[in-house]
Design a protein around this motif. Structure first.
Motif, PDB file in Angstrom:
ATOM      1  N   ASN A 144       0.818  -1.220   0.000  1.00  0.00           N
ATOM      2  CA  ASN A 144       0.000   0.000   0.000  1.00  0.00           C
ATOM      3  C   ASN A 144       0.849   1.266   0.000  1.00  0.00           C
ATOM      4  O   ASN A 144       0.371   2.348   0.339  1.00  0.00           O
ATOM      5  N   GLY A 145       2.097   1.118  -0.393  1.00  0.00           N
ATOM      6  CA  GLY A 145       2.995   2.269  -0.392  1.00  0.00           C
ATOM      7  C   GLY A 145       2.778   3.183  -1.583  1.00  0.00           C
ATOM      8  O   GLY A 145       2.175   2.807  -2.591  1.00  0.00           O
ATOM      9  N   PHE A 146       3.297   4.391  -1.471  1.00  0.00           N
ATOM     10  CA  PHE A 146       3.235   5.332  -2.582  1.00  0.00           C
ATOM     11  C   PHE A 146       4.377   6.341  -2.474  1.00  0.00           C
ATOM     12  O   PHE A 146       5.107   6.378  -1.482  1.00  0.00           O
ATOM     13  N   ILE A 147       4.516   7.136  -3.518  1.00  0.00           N
ATOM     14  CA  ILE A 147       5.610   8.092  -3.659  1.00  0.00           C
ATOM     15  C   ILE A 147       5.056   9.506  -3.579  1.00  0.00           C
ATOM     16  O   ILE A 147       4.042   9.821  -4.218  1.00  0.00           O
ATOM     17  N   LEU A 148       5.738  10.368  -2.835  1.00  0.00           N
ATOM     18  CA  LEU A 148       5.381  11.785  -2.761  1.00  0.00           C
ATOM     19  C   LEU A 148       6.591  12.616  -3.159  1.00  0.00           C
ATOM     20  O   LEU A 148       7.674  12.458  -2.584  1.00  0.00           O
ATOM     21  N   VAL A 149       6.398  13.477  -4.146  1.00  0.00           N
ATOM     22  CA  VAL A 149       7.487  14.317  -4.643  1.00  0.00           C
ATOM     23  C   VAL A 149       7.079  15.784  -4.531  1.00  0.00           C
ATOM     24  O   VAL A 149       6.127  16.224  -5.181  1.00  0.00           O
ATOM     25  N   ALA A 150       7.796  16.506  -3.696  1.00  0.00           N
ATOM     26  CA  ALA A 150       7.626  17.960  -3.603  1.00  0.00           C
ATOM     27  C   ALA A 150       8.724  18.604  -4.437  1.00  0.00           C
ATOM     28  O   ALA A 150       9.889  18.201  -4.357  1.00  0.00           O
ATOM     29  N   ASP A 151       8.353  19.596  -5.228  1.00  0.00           N
ATOM     30  CA  ASP A 151       9.386  20.158  -6.103  1.00  0.00           C
ATOM     31  C   ASP A 151       8.927  21.498  -6.676  1.00  0.00           C
ATOM     32  O   ASP A 151       7.772  21.920  -6.509  1.00  0.00           O
ATOM     33  N   ILE A 152       9.869  22.111  -7.373  1.00  0.00           N
ATOM     34  CA  ILE A 152       9.571  23.319  -8.132  1.00  0.00           C
ATOM     35  C   ILE A 152       8.713  22.895  -9.322  1.00  0.00           C
ATOM     36  O   ILE A 152       9.133  22.063 -10.142  1.00  0.00           O
ATOM     37  N   ALA A 153       7.505  23.422  -9.394  1.00  0.00           N
ATOM     38  CA  ALA A 153       6.552  22.931 -10.388  1.00  0.00           C
ATOM     39  C   ALA A 153       5.502  23.992 -10.680  1.00  0.00           C
ATOM     40  O   ALA A 153       5.241  24.881  -9.858  1.00  0.00           O
ATOM     41  N   PHE A 154       4.892  23.850 -11.852  1.00  0.00           N
ATOM     42  CA  PHE A 154       3.884  24.795 -12.319  1.00  0.00           C
ATOM     43  C   PHE A 154       2.684  24.015 -12.856  1.00  0.00           C
ATOM     44  O   PHE A 154       2.822  22.862 -13.264  1.00  0.00           O
ATOM     45  N   PRO A 155       1.512  24.628 -12.878  1.00  0.00           N
ATOM     46  CA  PRO A 155       0.310  23.892 -13.291  1.00  0.00           C
ATOM     47  C   PRO A 155       0.348  23.386 -14.723  1.00  0.00           C
ATOM     48  O   PRO A 155      -0.185  22.318 -15.015  1.00  0.00           O
ATOM     49  N   ASP A 156       0.950  24.149 -15.625  1.00  0.00           N
ATOM     50  CA  ASP A 156       0.957  23.719 -17.023  1.00  0.00           C
ATOM     51  C   ASP A 156       2.169  24.289 -17.748  1.00  0.00           C
ATOM     52  O   ASP A 156       2.919  25.117 -17.218  1.00  0.00           O
ATOM     53  N   VAL A 157       2.347  23.834 -18.972  1.00  0.00           N
ATOM     54  CA  VAL A 157       3.508  24.221 -19.762  1.00  0.00           C
ATOM     55  C   VAL A 157       3.537  25.718 -20.024  1.00  0.00           C
ATOM     56  O   VAL A 157       4.600  26.353 -19.965  1.00  0.00           O
ATOM     57  N   ALA A 158       2.371  26.306 -20.301  1.00  0.00           N
ATOM     58  CA  ALA A 158       2.321  27.733 -20.611  1.00  0.00           C
ATOM     59  C   ALA A 158       2.789  28.575 -19.431  1.00  0.00           C
ATOM     60  O   ALA A 158       3.560  29.537 -19.595  1.00  0.00           O
ATOM     61  N   ILE A 159       2.345  28.214 -18.236  1.00  0.00           N
ATOM     62  CA  ILE A 159       2.751  28.963 -17.042  1.00  0.00           C
ATOM     63  C   ILE A 159       4.240  28.754 -16.774  1.00  0.00           C
ATOM     64  O   ILE A 159       4.953  29.689 -16.394  1.00  0.00           O
ATOM     65  N   ARG A 160       4.724  27.534 -16.972  1.00  0.00           N
ATOM     66  CA  ARG A 160       6.163  27.286 -16.792  1.00  0.00           C
ATOM     67  C   ARG A 160       6.981  28.113 -17.793  1.00  0.00           C
ATOM     68  O   ARG A 160       8.028  28.670 -17.437  1.00  0.00           O
ATOM     69  N   THR A 161       6.522  28.195 -19.021  1.00  0.00           N
ATOM     70  CA  THR A 161       7.234  28.974 -20.034  1.00  0.00           C
ATOM     71  C   THR A 161       7.298  30.446 -19.644  1.00  0.00           C
ATOM     72  O   THR A 161       8.352  31.089 -19.741  1.00  0.00           O
TER      73      THR A 161
END
Length: 212
Positions: A144-161
């Motif tokens: 029942n395990g899972f992975i959690l990744v916190a990171d620098i991230a944006f909702p979508d490609v346009a916002i990241r650009t």
């Protein structure tokens, strides 16, 4: 930048890492840092004695939260100096110096209840991120395990650009765009949820399809 150069960079950063986070906590790339780590802990929904693997443990800021919940924590990092800082702060953590993309010792290829990571995966392009997540899912998770990744991230490609044009980050930083990441990960057999916490950071939860 070579892997050796990256490890040297983080070795030099280790003693001042926590101070730099405090200084930049309201700015890119660490805006929302404390809230993001707290959300990882909340989503992990841990109980005492659970086994936690922290990938890229750094100076132990995320790991400390799991220690305080009575968990058993293993931490992996490629920076010897980062591990030295963690050893001083959290002597109860079992530390391993290794490259995330290299060979892991056998002890880390056994089931963990949660695998977590904070501000590390942006070192890798999306293809490499997915391969690493698949490896973890196949070899490191309990039923029942899972992975959690916190990171620098944006909702979508346009916002990241738009963000890249504003902040002018280095070409060797591969910050997440949640829309493309979710599609690619689901095509690779991973179920994904994402929560945006700050204007430049959030938390992904990954489970294998069919897992609980």
């Amino acid at each position: 930048m070579t892997q050796t150069s990256r490890s040297q960079l983080f070795d030099e950063w280790a003693k001042n890492y926590d101070n730099s986070i405090t200084t930049e906590k309201d700015d890119f790339p660490f805006a929302g840092y404390e809230m993001i780590l707290e959300q990882v802990l909340s989503l992990a929904d841990v109980k005492p004695n659970m086994r936690i693997l922290d990938l890229g443990i750094g100076t132990g800021n995320l790991a400390a939260r799991f220690i305080n919940k009575g968990c058993h924590v293993w931490g992996l990092d490629f920076s010897a100096e980062m591990l030295t800082q963690t050893q001083v702060k959290l002597p109860q953590v079992k530390l391993v110096q290794a490259n995330l993309l290299g060979d892991w010792i056998e002890e880390l290829q056994t089931p963990f209840d949660r695998v977590v990571s904070a501000y590390v995966f942006h070192e890798f392009n999306l293809e490499t991120k997915i391969k690493l997540l698949q490896q973890i899912s196949s070899h490191c998770l309990s039923t029942n395990g899972f992975i959690l990744v916190a990171d620098i991230a944006f909702p979508d490609v346009a916002i990241r650009t738009a963000a890249s044009q504003h902040w002018q980050w280095d070409d060797d930083e591969y910050y997440w765009a949640a829309d493309e990441a979710v599609i690619a990960c689901e095509q690779a057999g991973l179920q994904v949820t994402y929560e945006q916490i700050s204007n430049c950071g959030g938390v992904f939860k990954f489970t294998s399809k069919g897992a609980g």
